[in-house]
Design a protein around this motif. Structure first.
Motif, PDB file in Angstrom:
ATOM      1  N   LEU A   1      -2.264  -2.457   6.253  1.00 11.98           N
ATOM      2  CA  LEU A   1      -1.829  -2.980   4.953  1.00 11.98           C
ATOM      3  C   LEU A   1      -1.959  -4.494   4.927  1.00 11.98           C
ATOM      4  CD1 LEU A   1      -0.523  -2.808   2.158  1.00 11.98           C
ATOM      5  CD2 LEU A   1       1.711  -2.784   3.298  1.00 11.98           C
TER       6      LEU A   1
ATOM      7  N   TYR B   1       3.035   2.686   3.594  1.00  7.35           N
ATOM      8  CA  TYR B   1       2.506   1.319   3.534  1.00  7.35           C
ATOM      9  C   TYR B   1       1.450   1.318   2.429  1.00  7.35           C
ATOM     10  CZ  TYR B   1       4.790   1.202   8.053  1.00  7.35           C
ATOM     11  OH  TYR B   1       5.716   1.294   9.059  1.00  7.35           O
ATOM     12  N   THR B   2       1.864   0.976   1.228  1.00  6.21           N
ATOM     13  CA  THR B   2       1.023   1.141   0.048  1.00  6.21           C
ATOM     14  C   THR B   2       0.670  -0.192  -0.584  1.00  6.21           C
ATOM     15  OG1 THR B   2       2.159   3.236  -0.355  1.00  6.21           O
ATOM     16  CG2 THR B   2       0.822   2.376  -2.149  1.00  6.21           C
TER      17      THR B   2
ATOM     18  N   GLU C   1      -2.886   3.921   0.253  1.00  3.49           N
ATOM     19  CA  GLU C   1      -1.850   4.058   1.268  1.00  3.49           C
ATOM     20  C   GLU C   1      -2.482   3.930   2.647  1.00  3.49           C
ATOM     21  OE1 GLU C   1       1.203   7.500   2.641  1.00  3.49           O
ATOM     22  OE2 GLU C   1       1.024   7.130   0.481  1.00  3.49           O
TER      23      GLU C   1
ATOM     24  N   GLN D   1       7.692  -0.367  -4.121  1.00  2.00           N
ATOM     25  CA  GLN D   1       7.988   0.935  -3.528  1.00  2.00           C
ATOM     26  C   GLN D   1       8.670   1.886  -4.508  1.00  2.00           C
ATOM     27  OE1 GLN D   1       6.895   1.899  -0.448  1.00  2.00           O
ATOM     28  NE2 GLN D   1       5.817  -0.039  -0.490  1.00  2.00           N
TER      29      GLN D   1
ATOM     30  N   LEU E   1       6.663  -7.086   3.110  1.00  5.30           N
ATOM     31  CA  LEU E   1       6.022  -5.864   3.589  1.00  5.30           C
ATOM     32  C   LEU E   1       7.077  -4.788   3.834  1.00  5.30           C
ATOM     33  CD1 LEU E   1       3.470  -7.364   6.125  1.00  5.30           C
ATOM     34  CD2 LEU E   1       3.048  -6.609   3.792  1.00  5.30           C
ATOM     35  N   PRO E   2       6.732  -3.531   3.563  1.00  8.66           N
ATOM     36  CA  PRO E   2       7.704  -2.460   3.793  1.00  8.66           C
ATOM     37  C   PRO E   2       8.030  -2.324   5.285  1.00  8.66           C
ATOM     38  CG  PRO E   2       5.576  -1.559   3.147  1.00  8.66           C
ATOM     39  CD  PRO E   2       5.473  -3.042   3.032  1.00  8.66           C
TER      40      PRO E   2
ATOM     41  N   ASP F   1      -0.659   2.320   8.850  1.00  9.40           N
ATOM     42  CA  ASP F   1       0.152   1.383   9.629  1.00  9.40           C
ATOM     43  C   ASP F   1       0.283   0.056   8.886  1.00  9.40           C
ATOM     44  OD1 ASP F   1      -2.157  -0.428  10.679  1.00  9.40           O
ATOM     45  OD2 ASP F   1      -2.772   1.608  11.252  1.00  9.40           O
ATOM     46  N   ILE F   2       1.270  -0.713   9.296  1.00 12.43           N
ATOM     47  CA  ILE F   2       1.577  -1.986   8.643  1.00 12.43           C
ATOM     48  C   ILE F   2       0.453  -3.003   8.838  1.00 12.43           C
ATOM     49  CG2 ILE F   2       2.885  -2.972  10.568  1.00 12.43           C
ATOM     50  CD1 ILE F   2       3.937  -3.245   6.926  1.00 12.43           C
TER      51      ILE F   2
ATOM     52  N   PRO G   1       7.041   3.527   6.512  1.00 12.86           N
ATOM     53  CA  PRO G   1       6.057   4.142   5.610  1.00 12.86           C
ATOM     54  C   PRO G   1       6.711   4.590   4.310  1.00 12.86           C
ATOM     55  CG  PRO G   1       5.907   5.071   7.821  1.00 12.86           C
ATOM     56  CD  PRO G   1       7.120   4.188   7.786  1.00 12.86           C
TER      57      PRO G   1
ATOM     58  N   VAL H   1       1.163  -5.919  -2.365  1.00 11.13           N
ATOM     59  CA  VAL H   1       2.102  -4.912  -1.879  1.00 11.13           C
ATOM     60  C   VAL H   1       2.618  -4.146  -3.090  1.00 11.13           C
ATOM     61  CG1 VAL H   1       4.266  -4.514  -0.658  1.00 11.13           C
ATOM     62  CG2 VAL H   1       2.752  -6.358   0.065  1.00 11.13           C
TER      63      VAL H   1
END
Length: 157
Positions: free
Chosen positions: A121, A67-68, A114, A144, A61-62, A117-118, A65, A141
């Motif tokens: 996502l 968070y896509t 998008e 990026q 996870l990123p 917040d995490i 941000p 995910v």
């Protein structure tokens, strides 16, 4: 001698007084019937995917941000509104649906959502393989580098 019972009585005649009529049904109306204790169905492998924790490594996870999420196998008639409805209850901030360059009316069959917040996502990832329209969509995910439009300019010669 006993007279034969009527057909509607359901009792068969006994050949001698030492025999008695016995119920031949497998079911009884007793309250002492065994009942299995309730159990949590979310731990079964047959539980709906949305009821289980998504099977994703949190390290993927990123950390910041955007968070896509990558959305694959989308129906060609999907709209931004149907994507937002699919992720109803999550903090979705934007949807991008790329179109074919040769036919701007036609979507490419994938897109990006998008989230603000995490946690949103992470919850969106639990909807992987759920149905949208007539298709089971992929939610993963997003890479990026590709999501930001960055491409490697490589001269292969």
């Amino acid at each position: 001698l006993q007279s034969p019972p009527s057909p509607s009585s359901g009792v068969h005649p006994s050949p001698s007084p030492c025999f008695r009529a016995v119920s031949t049904t497998w079911h009884s109306n007793d309250d002492d019937v065994y009942r299995a204790p309730p159990f949590d169905r979310t731990i079964l492998p047959t539980a709906p995917r949305a009821a289980r924790e998504p099977n994703i490594d949190r390290s993927r996870l990123p950390k910041s941000p955007p968070y896509t999420a990558f959305l694959g196998n989308l129906p060609y008639d999907v709209t931004e509104e149907s994507i937002k409805d699919f992720f109803r209850g999550l903090n979705i901030s934007a949807v991008r649906l790329p179109r074919e360059p040769t036919n701007p009316e036609r979507l490419k069959g994938f897109g990006y959502a998008e989230f603000e917040d995490i946690d949103s996502l992470f919850q969106a990832l639990s909807l992987n393989e759920e149905s949208l329209g007539n298709r089971r969509i992929r939610v993963d995910v997003a890479d990026q580098a590709q999501d930001k439009g960055e491409r490697w300019d490589v001269d292969w010669e």
